[in-house]
Scaffold this active site. Structure first.
Site, PDB file in Angstrom:
ATOM      1  N   THR A 145       5.665  -6.499  -5.584  1.00  0.00           N
ATOM      2  CA  THR A 145       4.424  -7.129  -6.061  1.00  0.00           C
ATOM      3  C   THR A 145       4.226  -6.544  -7.441  1.00  0.00           C
ATOM      4  O   THR A 145       4.754  -5.476  -7.727  1.00  0.00           O
ATOM      5  CB  THR A 145       3.211  -6.753  -5.163  1.00  0.00           C
ATOM      6  OG1 THR A 145       3.223  -7.555  -3.981  1.00  0.00           O
ATOM      7  CG2 THR A 145       1.874  -6.966  -5.840  1.00  0.00           C
ATOM      8  N   GLY A 168       2.355  -3.358  -0.920  1.00  0.00           N
ATOM      9  CA  GLY A 168       2.679  -2.831   0.401  1.00  0.00           C
ATOM     10  C   GLY A 168       2.385  -3.879   1.444  1.00  0.00           C
ATOM     11  O   GLY A 168       2.140  -5.034   1.112  1.00  0.00           O
ATOM     12  N   ASP A 223      -2.158 -10.015   0.851  1.00  0.00           N
ATOM     13  CA  ASP A 223      -3.405  -9.407   0.375  1.00  0.00           C
ATOM     14  C   ASP A 223      -3.666  -9.642  -1.107  1.00  0.00           C
ATOM     15  O   ASP A 223      -4.819  -9.582  -1.549  1.00  0.00           O
ATOM     16  CB  ASP A 223      -3.355  -7.896   0.615  1.00  0.00           C
ATOM     17  CG  ASP A 223      -2.172  -7.258  -0.126  1.00  0.00           C
ATOM     18  OD1 ASP A 223      -1.038  -7.763   0.025  1.00  0.00           O
ATOM     19  OD2 ASP A 223      -2.384  -6.279  -0.870  1.00  0.00           O
TER      20      ASP A 223
HETATM   21  N1  ASP Z   1       1.355  -6.835  -0.765  1.00  0.00           N
HETATM   22  C1  ASP Z   1       2.315  -7.893  -0.863  1.00  0.00           C
HETATM   23  C2  ASP Z   1       2.059  -8.876   0.225  1.00  0.00           C
HETATM   24  O1  ASP Z   1       1.849  -8.457   1.351  1.00  0.00           O
HETATM   25  C3  ASP Z   1       3.732  -7.486  -0.761  1.00  0.00           C
HETATM   26  C4  ASP Z   1       4.100  -6.172  -1.326  1.00  0.00           C
HETATM   27  O2  ASP Z   1       3.458  -5.647  -2.207  1.00  0.00           O
HETATM   28  O3  ASP Z   1       5.091  -5.646  -0.880  1.00  0.00           O
HETATM   29  O4  ASP Z   1       2.125 -10.051  -0.020  1.00  0.00           O
END
Ligand code: ASP
Length: 314
Positions: free
Chosen positions: A174, A226, A205
């Site tokens: 992200t 995350g 999120d």
């Molecule tokens: N937070 C992002 C999502 O869940 C993915 C990530 O940052 O790894 O879409």
């Protein structure tokens, strides 16, 4: 005149060093530095924190090194489905888009939506149409797809077929930015492809205001990376701001509390960048690495992927 400051992340995760040669890691750091310079240029020119975070995130969306825009993770159907959001801490105005498939820079679309002022969130093909009618560049979905993400999807599907599942920390990525401008205002922006092999229609999120993206003058601006489902459940960005406002915690304490205590029981990968009204930038993460960078008021620029932090020319 307030101090100006900027922080970015390009996603947290396992990030095995052997995944790329040193030239690859260095190239990712170059793009982090380019993103910082783009945002810093806006702030130094007296531009708003909102414009600075948009500019920084756009650079990372266009870079194939990060899971956003070009180079985004592919969903179970092999499609890029992009989420993004932006928030103005001065007014609490926000724009968010999810499941975008054709808009080249989802963060620009989120900004255009925020500026239009009618809706906070648009989703799917209608969001892409909004981009088109507002004159933003749209591309064929293939434009987002890189060989690296195609291979990642194939690997993930093969492992799933063999009965193995990826750990949360293996799937992440992200991009995000937070800024403090010369007028003392805060802003945050986040953009993502979610995670490899995600279900069709899954929204993470990043575009959920208060979860993966949040900004409020007088408290903080934050952008997360995350396992998004847990960021949504813990309303992470808003939680950091609330801890600062109601408990008087500083940004480092509030952000660390979320990453290392509240989210710890789930054993998920989590990281974020947050900034307070004095320009203090923090980048806590619980994975092996997190692409990140920041520029403090003195104009000193830092970029990092793992533990080692590099100081580079601003
Ligand atoms: N937070 C992002 C999502 O869940 C993915 C990530 O940052 O790894 O879409």
């Amino acid at each position: 005149m307030s101090a100006i400051a900027l922080g970015i992340h390009g996603g947290c995760g396992v990030m095995p060093r052997e995944e790329m040669d040193e030239a690859g890691w260095a190239a990712a750091r170059v793009d982090l530095a380019r993103a910082l310079r783009a945002g810093w240029g806006v702030l130094r020119g007296g531009g708003s924190a909102v414009s600075a975070v948009e500019a920084a995130v756009m650079v990372m969306e266009d870079s194939p090194h990060f899971n956003a825009g070009r180079g985004a993770a592919l969903n179970i159907d092999g499609e890029p489905m992009l989420d993004a959001a932006i928030m103005d801490g001065a007014t609490l105005a926000a724009g968010a888009v999810s499941a975008v498939g054709r808009t080249r820079n989802p963060v620009r679309l989120a900004r255009a939506l925020m500026d239009a002022g009618e809706s906070v969130m648009l989703t799917g093909p209608a969001a892409d149409r909004f981009a088109e009618t507002h004159g933003l560049p749209v591309v064929d979905p293939d434009w987002f797809i890189t060989d690296r993400q195609r291979a990642a999807l194939a690997r993930m599907k093969a492992r799933r077929a063999a009965g193995a599942t990826a750990t949360e920390a293996e799937k992440h990525g992200t991009v995000g930015a937070v800024a403090l401008d010369a007028d003392g205002h805060l802003a945050a922006a986040t953009s993502t492809g979610g995670f490899t092999n995600k279900p069709a229609g899954r929204v993470g999120d990043s575009p959920i205001i208060g979860a993966g993206t949040y900004a409020r003058d007088g408290a903080c601006a934050a952008s997360g990376t995350g396992a998004g489902e847990f960021f949504i459940r813990h309303v992470v960005g808003h939680e950091i701001a609330s801890r600062m406002r109601y408990l008087g915690e500083d940004v480092a304490t509030a952000a660390s509390r979320i990453v290392f205590e509240d989210l710890a029981p789930y054993r998920i990968g989590a990281g974020l960048v947050a900034i307070d009204g004095a320009g203090c930038v923090v980048t806590p993460y619980n994975t092996a690495g997190m692409f990140r960078g920041w520029i403090t008021a003195e104009g000193r620029m830092h970029v990092a992927t793992h533990d080692e932090v590099f100081v580079v020319e601003a």
